[in-house]
Design a protein around this motif. Structure first.
Motif, PDB file in Angstrom:
ATOM      1  N   LEU A  35       0.808  -1.088  -0.093  1.00  0.00           N
ATOM      2  CA  LEU A  35      -0.043   0.039  -0.180  1.00  0.00           C
ATOM      3  C   LEU A  35       0.914   1.240  -0.020  1.00  0.00           C
ATOM      4  O   LEU A  35       2.114   1.260   0.281  1.00  0.00           O
ATOM      5  CB  LEU A  35      -0.796  -0.100   1.215  1.00  0.00           C
ATOM      6  CG  LEU A  35      -1.768  -1.131   1.216  1.00  0.00           C
ATOM      7  CD1 LEU A  35      -2.700  -1.053   2.632  1.00  0.00           C
ATOM      8  CD2 LEU A  35      -2.909  -1.290   0.129  1.00  0.00           C
ATOM      9  N   LYS A  36       0.350   2.434  -0.162  1.00  0.00           N
ATOM     10  CA  LYS A  36       1.148   3.734  -0.324  1.00  0.00           C
ATOM     11  C   LYS A  36       1.706   4.062   1.187  1.00  0.00           C
ATOM     12  O   LYS A  36       2.866   4.453   1.067  1.00  0.00           O
ATOM     13  CB  LYS A  36       0.260   4.887  -0.464  1.00  0.00           C
ATOM     14  CG  LYS A  36      -0.474   4.704  -1.904  1.00  0.00           C
ATOM     15  CD  LYS A  36      -1.482   5.994  -2.035  1.00  0.00           C
ATOM     16  CE  LYS A  36      -1.893   5.955  -3.568  1.00  0.00           C
ATOM     17  NZ  LYS A  36      -2.741   7.394  -3.577  1.00  0.00           N
ATOM     18  N   ASN A  37       1.159   3.396   2.160  1.00  0.00           N
ATOM     19  CA  ASN A  37       1.897   3.782   3.416  1.00  0.00           C
ATOM     20  C   ASN A  37       2.892   2.734   3.859  1.00  0.00           C
ATOM     21  O   ASN A  37       2.995   2.773   5.101  1.00  0.00           O
ATOM     22  CB  ASN A  37       0.786   3.808   4.646  1.00  0.00           C
ATOM     23  CG  ASN A  37      -0.100   2.680   4.705  1.00  0.00           C
ATOM     24  OD1 ASN A  37       0.162   1.597   4.234  1.00  0.00           O
ATOM     25  ND2 ASN A  37      -1.153   2.681   5.676  1.00  0.00           N
ATOM     26  N   GLY A  38       3.025   1.881   3.014  1.00  0.00           N
ATOM     27  CA  GLY A  38       4.048   0.699   3.133  1.00  0.00           C
ATOM     28  C   GLY A  38       3.522  -0.682   3.830  1.00  0.00           C
ATOM     29  O   GLY A  38       4.467  -1.511   3.881  1.00  0.00           O
ATOM     30  N   ARG A  39       2.270  -0.531   4.066  1.00  0.00           N
ATOM     31  CA  ARG A  39       2.029  -2.024   4.363  1.00  0.00           C
ATOM     32  C   ARG A  39       1.522  -3.139   3.619  1.00  0.00           C
ATOM     33  O   ARG A  39       1.257  -2.686   2.298  1.00  0.00           O
ATOM     34  CB  ARG A  39       0.668  -1.688   5.354  1.00  0.00           C
ATOM     35  CG  ARG A  39       0.751  -0.906   6.778  1.00  0.00           C
ATOM     36  CD  ARG A  39      -0.239  -0.683   7.643  1.00  0.00           C
ATOM     37  NE  ARG A  39      -0.707  -2.181   8.256  1.00  0.00           N
ATOM     38  CZ  ARG A  39      -1.049  -2.600   9.195  1.00  0.00           C
ATOM     39  NH1 ARG A  39      -1.766  -1.459   9.844  1.00  0.00           N
ATOM     40  NH2 ARG A  39      -1.339  -3.543   9.672  1.00  0.00           N
TER      41      ARG A  39
END
Length: 64
Positions: A35-39
């Motif tokens: 995901l964009k947040n790195g998850r």
């Protein structure tokens, strides 16, 4: 009835909650995405109805 029996007998796969079936099913053709947040997450389709499924994973589940 038989689908429950077969699901019990086979090895557990990555599962997610299908919003159409309102049950937990295995994710078919799952692929890992970030995901964009790195998850990390897994996206695929429901094994019974074919609806898109999405499961957000724990950041600890991805090996560094």
């Amino acid at each position: 009835m038989f689908t429950d029996l077969f699901r019990f007998l086979r090895k557990p796969e990555t599962t997610g909650f299908c919003m159409k079936c309102k049950e937990t099913h295995a994710i078919k053709k799952g692929e890992q995405v970030i995901l964009k947040n790195g998850r990390p997450a897994i996206t695929g389709t429901c094994e019974l109805c074919g609806t898109k499924m999405f499961r957000i994973e724990s950041p600890k589940s991805v090996s560094a």
